[in-house]
Design an enzyme around this catalytic site. Sequence first.
Site, mmCIF file in Angstrom:
data_model
loop_
_atom_site.group_PDB
_atom_site.id
_atom_site.type_symbol
_atom_site.label_atom_id
_atom_site.label_comp_id
_atom_site.label_asym_id
_atom_site.label_seq_id
_atom_site.Cartn_x
_atom_site.Cartn_y
_atom_site.Cartn_z
ATOM 1 N N ALA A 163 -9.572 5.571 3.621
ATOM 2 C CA ALA A 163 -9.452 6.732 4.524
ATOM 3 C C ALA A 163 -10.718 7.582 4.573
ATOM 4 C CB ALA A 163 -8.275 7.622 4.173
ATOM 5 N N GLY A 164 -11.010 8.044 5.751
ATOM 6 C CA GLY A 164 -12.122 8.969 5.949
ATOM 7 C C GLY A 164 -13.437 8.307 6.318
ATOM 8 N N GLY A 201 -8.236 9.394 9.117
ATOM 9 C CA GLY A 201 -8.613 9.521 10.523
ATOM 10 C C GLY A 201 -9.712 10.539 10.802
ATOM 11 N N ASN A 206 -9.649 1.883 9.391
ATOM 12 C CA ASN A 206 -8.920 1.486 10.594
ATOM 13 C C ASN A 206 -9.515 2.154 11.842
ATOM 14 O OD1 ASN A 206 -5.346 1.157 11.326
ATOM 15 N ND2 ASN A 206 -7.036 1.022 12.722
ATOM 16 N N THR A 207 -9.384 3.489 11.882
ATOM 17 C CA THR A 207 -9.734 4.219 13.092
ATOM 18 C C THR A 207 -11.167 3.969 13.554
ATOM 19 O OG1 THR A 207 -8.264 5.924 12.256
ATOM 20 C CG2 THR A 207 -9.566 6.485 14.180
ATOM 21 N N LYS A 254 0.868 -1.168 0.000
ATOM 22 C CA LYS A 254 0.000 0.000 0.000
ATOM 23 C C LYS A 254 0.907 1.220 0.000
ATOM 24 C CE LYS A 254 -3.096 2.825 2.619
ATOM 25 N NZ LYS A 254 -3.750 3.125 3.888
#
Lengths: 262, 355
Positions: A184-185, A157, A206-207, A96
């Site tokens: 992301a986001g 994040g 992830n977050t 990645k």
Amino acid sequence: MWNLADKTIESRLLLGTARYPSPLVLQDAVKASGSEVITVSLRRESAQENMSRQFWDYLLESGAHILPNTAGCHSVKEAIVTAHLARELFDTNWIKLEVIGNDDTLQPDPFATVEAARILNNEGFEVFPYTTDDLIVAEKLRDVGCRIIMPWGAPIGSGQGLRNVEALRTMRRRLPELTLIVDAGIGAPSHAAYALELGFDAVLLNTAVALADDPVKMATAFNFAVSAGRMAYEGGLMQASSRAHPSSPTVGLPFWHHEQNS
Amino acid sequence: MTKHAAIVGAGIMGLLTARELLSLGWRVTVYEKYPEMEYRNSTSFAAGGMLAPFSELESADELIFKLGMSSIELWREICEELPAPVFFKTNGSLFLSHQRDKPHFENATRRIFHHVKESEAQWVKVSDLEPELGETFDQGLYLPREGHIDNRQLIPLLASKLEAEGVRILFGEIVQDLRPYVVETAKGSLLYDIVVDCRGIGAVEDTADLRGVRGEAFLIHAPEVSIQRPVRLMHPRYAVYIVPRANDHYYIGATSIESASESPVTIRSSLELLSAAYSVHKGFGEASIVEILHGIRPAFRNNAPKISFEAGLVSINGLYRHGFLLSPVLARAFKNFLQDHPVDHADQIFSFTRG
């Protein structure tokens, strides 16, 4: 089943492995999410032989494919060095590619990303580049050999969801032959479902799971959301309309009601 | 006849276990791999000495919180026995955030409020508690029941006090093998009534599921800074504490990296920690660096501690980032177990092999 970089997998959720309360929660969350691809960020410390073998074993125990990432890299050179390390360490040609252009917004540097992608593709890597929702950058990444593109939904994040739906829609329409993953986001399962409804092949997050009060429960929610979004896409979504349409036949209605409807 | 225990490892867990066994009338011998001159390389010396069960609720399991609640009382008891005063404060801590990290901060504080009573966590005007920080920070979360202890002052004092009371601490004595009832060194095998394994990360080779999590920290001297209580600063990846120590010294740490690497501290970690401190108080810009610390925290898969029993051998390990918070509690739990007294949360911290 679908095909990701020549591997056949079921789940359309790719999960990051950072910032969970403990490896146990991480393992349980991966299981609950159904994810078959997990990303691992490579810090220099881990590349040394002293890397916590045990943590690495925990990741392997999940049975998921490992997608190492170049998180935290700021230049082409740094990203390439990290990719080489990852290939050696994780025994995979998947990478990645993340080249950050601004530390504050964590925006990807599109120029460095394209250049690094070109070099890594030539070296036989399967590059998963993290980029913005800009179509031209995505086309350049395709032109240098990427089969997979990972546009952001919103900054890393931030949990804002899909900030520019029209740009993502355009990218999907213009690049039908590529694997597109929103990376992301993503903050809520509904964001993930939306990305899949738009025809994106998968989402990476992830977050939203790692920092949830109950990561395992949140992972389960994302599992359902991603399946629902994909099924909705395959089922063919109805077109939105600005006016109401009766869903039951109107034959039995008096004619003056017909007139109100038309 | 007097029972004789061997404790392997003179970190904080080993010393406090020695203290409890001594109070039961046991004879105690402690094996420490570092020679006395290098004792400060032990992980316990790299710790921040935070006694902060409330702040840790942000990321830790509720078990850590419950166990940690009795920690400050136990430390009070331990400090009272020492021949000289130790820098041990119980005036609470402050949890602060810069504007940019506010979303993370809101998540973190919400998680704390989930578990605590009104009196245990309060929003305060920062300038009321820490005048020098009032310009940078408007509001903060005050956790009045938290404390901290200067571990670097405490450990040598505690060790010499135990030695004065008859505990033998064998510095530089490398244990090649430990088994039920047996400790083996280059000099041969010795028999004990019980062997207690307190090696922390030193036990990684023969402890299933144990791993190392690297931490890095700075010890600095900042005469221009006056902060009365520990500040925890919201950081997206790990808990950064600024902990006041005696004579204008401050501890700034610590990182948390999934690695057991013993290599020196990286520039990246240094920049992150020191810029965090500088962002809290500009006076840190003129501070001098006294020492750069790193240590490997021992952790199990669930990041929670465990006391494992088999006949003749006990292992106390997995204290992770909670060494000073949990060690007195675990040592007391072990003592209570030996006396057949009830132990809180025994089902979660004890594990038994072969009855």
